[in-house]
Motif scaffolding. Structure first.
Motif, mmCIF file in Angstrom:
data_model
loop_
_atom_site.group_PDB
_atom_site.id
_atom_site.type_symbol
_atom_site.label_atom_id
_atom_site.label_comp_id
_atom_site.label_asym_id
_atom_site.label_seq_id
_atom_site.Cartn_x
_atom_site.Cartn_y
_atom_site.Cartn_z
ATOM 1 N N MET A 1 0.836 -1.173 0.000
ATOM 2 C CA MET A 1 0.000 0.000 0.000
ATOM 3 C C MET A 1 0.881 1.237 0.000
ATOM 4 S SD MET A 1 -2.877 0.983 2.764
ATOM 5 C CE MET A 1 -4.050 2.195 2.331
ATOM 6 N N ARG A 2 0.470 2.221 -0.723
ATOM 7 C CA ARG A 2 1.226 3.461 -0.850
ATOM 8 C C ARG A 2 1.084 4.316 0.406
ATOM 9 N NH1 ARG A 2 -0.568 8.511 -4.227
ATOM 10 N NH2 ARG A 2 1.258 9.775 -3.895
ATOM 11 N N LEU A 3 2.156 4.962 0.803
ATOM 12 C CA LEU A 3 2.123 5.903 1.917
ATOM 13 C C LEU A 3 1.809 7.288 1.351
ATOM 14 C CD1 LEU A 3 2.630 6.451 4.925
ATOM 15 C CD2 LEU A 3 4.999 6.907 4.338
ATOM 16 N N TYR A 4 0.692 7.852 1.765
ATOM 17 C CA TYR A 4 0.259 9.150 1.260
ATOM 18 C C TYR A 4 0.848 10.278 2.084
ATOM 19 C CZ TYR A 4 -3.231 6.654 -1.458
ATOM 20 O OH TYR A 4 -3.852 5.819 -2.348
ATOM 21 N N SER A 5 1.161 11.389 1.421
ATOM 22 C CA SER A 5 1.599 12.579 2.140
ATOM 23 C C SER A 5 0.361 13.239 2.747
ATOM 24 C CB SER A 5 2.282 13.555 1.177
ATOM 25 O OG SER A 5 1.335 14.120 0.294
ATOM 26 N N PHE A 6 0.573 14.191 3.631
ATOM 27 C CA PHE A 6 -0.557 14.863 4.270
ATOM 28 C C PHE A 6 -1.403 15.611 3.246
ATOM 29 C CE2 PHE A 6 -2.481 18.404 6.714
ATOM 30 C CZ PHE A 6 -3.321 17.647 7.506
ATOM 31 N N ASN A 7 -0.756 16.232 2.265
ATOM 32 C CA ASN A 7 -1.513 16.948 1.230
ATOM 33 C C ASN A 7 -2.355 15.988 0.400
ATOM 34 O OD1 ASN A 7 -0.664 19.501 1.949
ATOM 35 N ND2 ASN A 7 1.124 19.433 0.617
ATOM 36 N N ASP A 8 -1.799 14.843 0.051
ATOM 37 C CA ASP A 8 -2.583 13.823 -0.660
ATOM 38 C C ASP A 8 -3.757 13.369 0.196
ATOM 39 O OD1 ASP A 8 -0.813 13.899 -2.788
ATOM 40 O OD2 ASP A 8 0.282 12.103 -2.165
ATOM 41 N N PHE A 9 -3.484 13.169 1.470
ATOM 42 C CA PHE A 9 -4.505 12.728 2.411
ATOM 43 C C PHE A 9 -5.640 13.756 2.500
ATOM 44 C CE2 PHE A 9 -6.169 11.961 6.682
ATOM 45 C CZ PHE A 9 -6.369 10.590 6.623
ATOM 46 N N LYS A 10 -5.283 15.039 2.612
ATOM 47 C CA LYS A 10 -6.295 16.097 2.665
ATOM 48 C C LYS A 10 -7.130 16.115 1.388
ATOM 49 C CE LYS A 10 -4.334 20.005 3.379
ATOM 50 N NZ LYS A 10 -3.769 21.303 3.747
ATOM 51 N N TYR A 11 -6.470 15.955 0.235
ATOM 52 C CA TYR A 11 -7.184 15.965 -1.040
ATOM 53 C C TYR A 11 -8.155 14.789 -1.134
ATOM 54 C CZ TYR A 11 -8.145 16.020 -6.002
ATOM 55 O OH TYR A 11 -8.788 16.046 -7.212
ATOM 56 N N ILE A 12 -7.720 13.603 -0.730
ATOM 57 C CA ILE A 12 -8.593 12.428 -0.760
ATOM 58 C C ILE A 12 -9.797 12.657 0.151
ATOM 59 C CG2 ILE A 12 -8.768 9.984 -0.127
ATOM 60 C CD1 ILE A 12 -5.793 9.748 -1.006
ATOM 61 N N CYS A 13 -9.568 13.222 1.319
ATOM 62 C CA CYS A 13 -10.678 13.514 2.231
ATOM 63 C C CYS A 13 -11.624 14.556 1.635
ATOM 64 C CB CYS A 13 -10.161 13.998 3.578
ATOM 65 S SG CYS A 13 -9.420 12.678 4.562
ATOM 66 N N TYR A 14 -11.084 15.507 0.908
ATOM 67 C CA TYR A 14 -11.907 16.542 0.268
ATOM 68 C C TYR A 14 -12.767 15.942 -0.840
ATOM 69 C CZ TYR A 14 -13.082 20.604 -2.573
ATOM 70 O OH TYR A 14 -13.753 21.547 -3.303
ATOM 71 N N VAL A 15 -12.177 15.095 -1.663
ATOM 72 C CA VAL A 15 -12.880 14.516 -2.802
ATOM 73 C C VAL A 15 -13.860 13.428 -2.359
ATOM 74 C CG1 VAL A 15 -12.580 13.170 -4.921
ATOM 75 C CG2 VAL A 15 -11.060 15.069 -4.447
#
Length: 65
Positions: free
Chosen positions: A1-15
């Motif tokens: 599984m890929r380790l997401y950065s915080f910005n990626d994490f925020k974007y996924i939560c937004y979408v």
């Protein structure tokens, strides 16, 4: 599984929405029972994104080390 950065994490939560994102990202890291309990905390808005992300990093570290 890929380790997401915080910005990626925020974007996924937004979408996806915070609950769906948590379900998606933690599916491989937590048992079903623990995942449901964690999602309930997210639904109640007891947890902010930084706390969720720290939990994500901790679970990633435990699973893959």
């Amino acid at each position: 599984m890929r380790l997401y950065s915080f910005n990626d994490f925020k974007y996924i939560c937004y979408v996806e929405g915070k609950k769906k994102a948590v379900e998606k990202l933690f599916a491989e890291l937590l048992e079903v029972k623990k995942l449901k309990a964690f999602c309930r905390k997210v639904d109640k808005k007891d947890i902010d994104l930084k706390t969720i992300y720290q939990e994500y990093l901790t679970k990633q570290e435990i699973k893959y080390n």
